[in-house]
Design an enzyme around this catalytic site. Structure first.
Site: not given
Length: 1039
Positions: A254, A287, A452
């Site tokens: 990520d 994220h 996600s």
């Protein structure tokens, strides 16, 4: 040698009929919507209800000029790789090249690839050919840059649930592109997109996500609950047994993670690596922090496996850019570190990026369990992202806390196999992905939505499950874990398999399966039932009948016995004699080898001639045996014997449903026109045709129409000047776009319609109008340029959209011919009246991707005209006397790359020409092995995996559709997961209540019946009036 037996059932509904029907970037860490310098939501304790954010992710990949990935056969040192490349390019006669250095942890290790740069002065085609022919080089492909659009869109703590008066119409746009290694290497397309290849509307009004036409009707607003995601899946039961992820290595691919983030236990972040060109290991976007928190946070917003070992891979820059080579190096490092679970929430390049796909296969072959999000392109079908669409990867979709499929969750089928075959079932499973709480960038919690988010939920659950069965690590692999998750999943009511896969994740039941799992092969779907709707959509939407094109069911084989395997002998078709199984004919195609951990079985199903006049339901099963090499000092190979009984189902799904609801039978022709018997059909529909046609197809269609076949054509825009204009800018996706044809391949359609003097123009029109009482919208359509003078033409006043795109000025055009109807005058010696033809210039009114105002009523009227010659009154009233005989017709764009995707065109020394006519599909129908037994009743139940004996069964726990509440800690205090023993005790304290309740209920019913019988005996009979019986009749329309 043990033989394991499974059943795979075929339940087919037949119908006999006389008439058939249509064949139818941001610059820094400041993310969009995130306040600079901090977390975008409440930083307080988990008791505080925080705002919810939806994660909008969009990926595109573009080729880096003059850079190529050279993949080698095996791993070699840096010096050896340079020698191989130098040797190949020396043969090409060029010294204008260099190997790009990769400054990362693996730079000194042997590798299986290099990135080279060929200077513009080099002969690219010769260089690439020489590299391809080198004995140590496996593959040469363009180097690709991955660009991601990551946006946090703030939502209220509500979720829209549409009622029957409204529907969600979401437009999906995607770039045309793909990679092909045929033909001229220098002409490789420059732009790709992770979504399937779909055309685009040029409509200015339909280009934006916030278009006012996106929503219709009223919407019911429901509050979204704020709860721990771990509580929603009852992870406390496993925590109470002492399982918390210890001993499992988890890789998070990520945007990075801070080393000292307060949500992670000291020492649990084992490794942080940066694979980008930025000199930082920190998460600048948030994220990656959220994803890692869902997997392994130990306080505030809890993760599933707080004691797991975290390996953080930073593969995206703060500008949201990555490269294929960064992923390849990072994947190699994950293999080197022997990680057990890998979460890829952010997706990857499209499935045509072969080095990326190959490396994913290598990962799973090394027993890395990969979990990946299927994408946020729902509710459209056929919008899966890669690598979630691969057979060896666990593809995860999203649901909300009301157990409904999230509107953003992408739908299957897979598109690798289209258009020649049929896609596989994906996603594999679904889980909570809407308003999930996880770790914020600077501490505290935040709520996000998206697949996600659902992906790390499954990755965390897999990590927790793996820690609970570490003693059985010899049987835990990507296939067995996927089998356990799918076999234990709980099916959602009213949802088809291309939306939910096998169902929603059930963590505790998956643990029960894994605890007693025995290595075996299994199939997904585990059965096919043409009578079970809506789960078996679209197979269940219409019965099969003699003479129809065989339906194809693409079944995934999961092989938990080993990374390699094969199907021995041939699959057998075993019809059940008492259930009329002999009326079914079955043919097979399957993988020659099962690697890694998986393969496919394509089942073609047709009706035998003996059932041409029969109606009913037929059943049978398929038997096949999978073999894998012996493991763990076994002497014999492992065997598992399995008895297993742009597309009309993607972006034209609503049109298909409308036709079926109207009683029409619809088949998809995936072969040339020369391969179908036109006598079996009433109408051929050509919708949004982008392919070329073989000369033999043109001749065959002319003959078929002379013999009574009718044709309906829904076209779309085509203009070479506009295509060159949008070559550089596409306002729908704000990305580079390289079109090789327009919305439809008008030159090819004109060649097909030429025998009747019909043709479309290259002018693009847009506008609203009315036909009778019907509101119509023409979105980037074309007009009719030629038509027989005795045909029926309907004209409208529209805007010249092509002129607006090229010149920037809107011009109104009157008397634009948009619809044409014609009764052909062909001759034949059979006495059959020739067929009819209808042309309409815009297919957007049938396409879910661009639908603003549907024209299903027009489709119904045209089908009525095709069948009975009844001209729609609203068309007859507005019949135009205009004569259409244009001398200029659109040409094909010079230098297009259509041959790279076409099954018709080939590239001969730089010029395109037709290939030899493709052979028609040949079905080698399997020799039936009838079973004179009734179909087992348990085949309809959820798939059960075989288990080893001798283990104490884990007590069954109550299943709660209403989620168990998790006690919240006092404000500011962390929740200690070791202080929740009451949940684990509850599963042992729950008694068998249901049998007692059922017995009491039956007793009450029996007493009531006896009482009524006693009253009737004492009551005197009275004379009754005679009533006339009423018979309800229904009629199904046919073509």
């Amino acid at each position: 040698m043990k033989v394991l037996t499974w059943n795979w059932m075929l339940i087919l509904m037949f119908v006999f009929h006389d008439f058939c029907c249509p064949v139818i970037g941001e610059p820094t860490a400041n993310i969009h919507g995130v306040p600079p310098g901090g977390s975008p939501i409440n930083q307080g304790c988990p008791n505080t209800t925080a705002s919810s954010y939806r994660v909008d992710l969009d990926f595109s990949t573009s080729i880096v000029n003059n850079e190529y990935i050279v993949v080698f056969k095996g791993y070699h040192s840096k010096e050896a790789r340079q020698t191989y490349i130098s040797s190949a390019l020396r043969e090409a006669g060029t010294a204008e090249w260099n190997i790009l250095s990769r400054e990362n942890l693996l730079s000194t290790y042997p590798s299986d690839f290099d990135v080279i740069q060929l200077h513009s002065s080099a002969d690219l085609t010769r260089c690439l050919d020489q590299l391809d022919s080198h004995p140590y080089i496996k593959l040469v492909t363009p180097h690709k840059m991955v660009t991601r659009s990551l946006k946090y869109v703030k939502e209220d703590n509500t979720e829209r649930v549409h009622n029957d008066d409204g529907e969600l119409n979401q437009r999906l746009t995607s770039s045309i592109g793909g990679s092909s290694r045929d033909g001229n290497r220098s002409d490789w397309p420059k732009t790709f997109h992770s979504q399937p290849l779909n055309r685009k509307s040029l409509s200015m009004n339909s280009a934006f996500w916030y278009s006012p036409m996106r929503y219709k009707g009223r919407k019911l607003l429901r509050s979204v609950p704020s709860r721990q995601i771990t509580s929603a899946l009852q992870a406390e039961y496993l925590w109470g047994m002492g399982y918390t992820g210890a001993g499992v290595k988890v890789a998070i691919f990520d945007t990075g993670l801070a080393e000292d983030h307060i949500h992670f236990k000291k020492g649990r972040i084992k490794d942080r690596t940066n694979w980008t060109n930025e000199k930082t290991l920190e998460d600048g976007l948030g994220h990656g922090t959220f994803v890692a928190g869902v997997v392994a946070s130990y306080k505030e917003c809890l993760g599933f496996a707080p004691d797991a070992d975290l390996y953080i891979f930073r593969v995206f820059t703060n500008n949201q850019v990555s490269y294929t080579s960064w992923f390849l190096d990072a994947f190699n490092y994950a293999i080197l570190k022997k990680v057990n679970v890998l979460n890829l929430s952010i997706g990857g390049p499209d499935f045509m990026d072969q080095p990326f796909v190959d490396k994913v296969w290598e990962l799973t072959a090394n027993k890395v369990i990969m979990v990946s999000a299927i994408g946020n392109d729902g509710p459209l079908y056929g919008t899966l992202n890669n690598p979630a669409d691969q057979m060896d990867v666990i593809g995860v979709g999203g649901i909300n806390f009301d157990l409904q499929i999230a509107k953003f969750s992408s739908r299957g089928m897979t598109t690798w196999e289209l258009p020649g075959g049929y896609g596989r079932v994906k996603p594999d499973i679904v889980t909570y992905g809407s308003s999930v709480r996880g770790s914020a960038l600077k501490g505290g919690c935040r709520s996000l939505s998206g697949t996600s988010v659902a992906s790390p939920v499954v990755a965390g659950a897999v990590t927790l499950l793996m820690s609970a069965v570490l003693s059985r690590d010899d049987v835990i692999n990507p296939a067995s874990m996927k089998q356990a998750l799918m076999a234990s999943a709980r099916r959602l009511d009213g949802v088809n398999m291309f939306e939910q896969g096998q169902g929603r994740l059930d963590l505790i039941k998956a643990y029960q399966v894994l605890r007693s799992y025995k290595p075996q092969a299994s199939l997904h779907p585990s059965y096919i039932d043409l009578t079970e709707c809506p789960y078996m959509w679209p197979y269940c939407t219409q019965p099969i009948y003699y003479g129809a094109i065989p339906i194809i069911v693409n079944v995934t084989i999961l092989n938990g016995m080993g990374v390699t395997g094969k199907i021995i002998d041939k699959p057998q078709w075993q019809p059940f004699v008492p259930q009329f199984g002999a009326h079914i004919e079955v043919a097979f195609q399957h993988s020659t080898s099962l690697w890694p951990w998986s393969g496919y079985l394509a089942v073609s199903i047709s009706v035998s001639k003996q059932a041409a006049q029969w109606e009913g339901i037929a059943q049978g099963q398929i038997e096949l045996t999978v073999e894998s090499p012996p493991e763990n000092e076994e002497d014999n190979p492992r065997l598992s014997k399995l008895k297993n009984g742009d597309h009309i189902h993607t972006n034209f799904r609503d049109m298909y449903l409308h036709l079926r609801n109207s009683g029409y039978f619809v088949e998809v022709l995936g072969a040339p026109f020369t391969c179908f018997d036109a006598k079996q059909y009433g109408t051929l529909m050509l919708v949004d045709s982008e392919e070329e046609y073989f000369p033999e197809e043109v001749t065959k269609l002319k003959r078929d129409i002379d013999q009574g076949l009718s044709v309906i054509v829904f076209a779309d825009w085509y203009n070479v000047s506009v295509m060159k204009k949008v070559r550089f800018y596409d306002e729908n996706t704000r990305q580079w776009w390289m079109p090789d044809t327009g919305g439809a391949n008008i030159p090819a359609l004109n060649d097909l319609m030429a025998p009747w003097g019909m043709a479309f123009s290259d002018t693009i029109f847009e506008g609203d109008f009315k036909i009778g009482d019907h509101e119509m919208y023409y979105a980037s359509g074309t007009s009719i340029a030629r038509f027989p003078p005795d045909g029926i033409i309907l004209t409208e006043t529209l805007k010249d959209q092509g002129h607006e795109v090229i010149k920037g000025v809107m011009v109104e055009a009157k008397d634009v011919p948009v619809l044409g109807l014609y009764q052909t005058k062909g001759t034949n010696n059979t006495g059959i009246k020739p067929g009819r033809i209808a042309l309409y210039g815009d297919s957007n009114c049938l396409d879910n991707s661009h639908l603003q105002k549907d024209c299903f009523w027009l489709l119904d009227a045209l089908l009525e005209y095709m069948s009975h010659g009844q001209i729609p009154p609203v068309v007859e009233e507005r019949r135009s006397k205009i004569l259409l005989n244009s001398s200029e017709l659109p040409d094909r764009m010079e230098g297009n790359h259509l041959h790279q995707y076409s099954k018709v065109l080939d590239n001969h020394l730089g010029s395109q020409g037709p290939r030899p006519l493709s052979a028609c599909p040949h079905y080698a129908w399997a020799q039936p092995h009838p079973l004179n037994i009734s179909a087992p009743s348990n085949l309809y139940q959820h798939q059960k995996l075989l288990s080893v004996s001798g283990l104490d069964d884990l007590p069954l726990m109550p299943q709660h559709d209403k989620l168990l509440p998790l006690p919240e800690a006092p404000d500011g205090a962390p929740v200690n997961i070791n202080l929740l023993p009451s949940y684990s005790r509850r599963m042992y304290e729950t008694g068998p209540v249901f049998p007692t309740v059922a017995f009491l209920g039956m007793a009450l019913v029996l007493v009531f019946i006896l009482k009524q019988v006693y009253k009737n005996k004492r009551r005197r009979k009275r004379p009754r009036l005679r009533k006339t019986p009423i018979m309800a009749l229904s009629k199904v329309p046919g073509v």
